[in-house]
Design an enzyme around this catalytic site. Sequence first.
Site, PDB file in Angstrom:
ATOM      1  CE  LYS A  44      77.825 110.844  55.823  1.00 19.76           C
ATOM      2  NZ  LYS A  44      78.081 110.306  56.945  1.00 19.76           N
ATOM      3  CB  SER A  95      81.794 110.420  58.171  1.00 21.59           C
ATOM      4  OG  SER A  95      80.169 109.692  58.084  1.00 21.59           O
ATOM      5  CB  SER A 152      79.173 109.779  61.046  1.00 23.18           C
ATOM      6  OG  SER A 152      80.449 108.743  60.565  1.00 23.18           O
TER       7      SER A 152
END
Lengths: 447, 90
Positions: free
Chosen positions: A51, A125, A149
């Site tokens: 990420k 997210s 997330s």
Amino acid sequence: MSGSIEEFHSKKAGDGYYERLEAELKKLNAELHAFNNITLLNTGGYPFSAKDNLCVEGVETTASSRILKGYVPPFNATAVERLLKRKFTFIGKTNMDEFGFGTFGLNSDEPARNPFNREYVTGGSSSGAAVATSVMKYHVALAVSTGGSISAPSSFCGVVGFTPTYGLVSRYGLLDYGNSLDKIGIISRSASDTANVFDLIRGPDDKDSTSVSEAPKKEKAKKNLFVIKELLKGETQSYFERFCDKLRGLGYAIGEVSVPDIEKAVQAYYIISMAEASTNLAKYTGFKYGYKNSGFEKGYNEFFTEARSNFGVEAKRRIVLGTFVRSSSVRSKYYDKAMKVRALLTSRLSKTLEKGNIIIPAMPILTPKIEEARQMDSVSVYKMDISTIPPNLCGLPHVCFPYDYAGGMPIGAQIIGSHFSDNGVLEFVQEWEKTFKYKFKYDVGAL
Amino acid sequence: MEEREFDRLVAICRLKLSAKEREDIRKDIDDIISYFDEVSKVDTGREKEAYHPVEMQEKLREDKVVPFGNVQGLLSNTKTYRFYVVGPKV
């Protein structure tokens, strides 16, 4: 190793495999925006992504924020370093809501697209991590969860998202959102791949004082499951009830429990996370992390204010609210109280978890279209996290996995265990995968 | 929240909002704060604040100076002058 990691190594990727993989990914990424950048650092190993809030030495790391444009970390996050040492192949940084601030994956300059239907949200997210996993045959994603997330995008994109017990995976090299809430986890296509990668990245780290030395318990899937009745509502309820019937048919005993005040986890979470975010974002001063402001002749406050204009609107909203709840006049009313609510709910959930695991829907709604999600006001968006926040607020290990499809879109459930029962919840999902086949629309990199 | 208090808060945060951002944040801030107010309805009894979700004693390591392996990489993210990071006036 078992699962697709073992399969990948047994098939032996031949000459040119990684070049072809890179080219295919770049082509698809122009449409799906799963990656903020695709950069192969090495070859020969099982592909993994990180990420874009995890530092990778020499690779631009922005957390999808303009304020970090051009920031190139001079070191690796511990989780990244541990996979590189085990000869995994790094393939790129995945898209996300700016600094992790989002439920639907829309707080990014170029939001990722759901591979099942591009008109629908990916969830956030860790939006890009879930999309990359959904489209790639051989791949694991390092993702991060603060309040959901990992579970939200895993549910909407039909992949397996694992959030470990807080502290089991070092946060060193993670761009902090909420220090007491952030967990580095894994998104993959199977629980066995996740279990294998988890064993490689977990463990204490001198560079993170909140990483714990305790190892996860060795345990099997528990047969006693509990549904929290306050969380059983919304569009996904009827699907989830049918799923529970299937589990009963597989030999699980499913009871219903009431956890008073569980819905207040959402407010407690947003108060704590915004308070922590508002202080964490103060480090982006405009002259230390990539974004190079000009005008050093200006006074510090003027310079700092100008640099902060590069945050997106949701980041600014959270700075304002986080600063507000920390104000001396209201601190005990909001921030201190929220931390007491966290203690109370941890205690209440732990009592149920002594008797078995908790199983709940991951999201209260079916995957919304992007335009529908954009029209929601802030409070309505925050309320969508009602099922993902309780285990995150309390640091409990949980796995989100697909259990059904509605209108061609996946639906996810979450299995939650007590602290350090990470292996038990992963075992549960491995058992589920013996009876349920996940669907994917792409198999990029298949051998 | 009154306009004056909102403006004071934004100034403390060292933020400069565009007209659109101001409208976006201003329009739902009262709803969010009212929503946050609901935590006060929870009877937390004698619970103490949970600063971390997993409470346990951990050993702190001794401080020791170790060389950082990539100083050039560190400095490449900044403007430098004679090995110092250049910043604004204080």
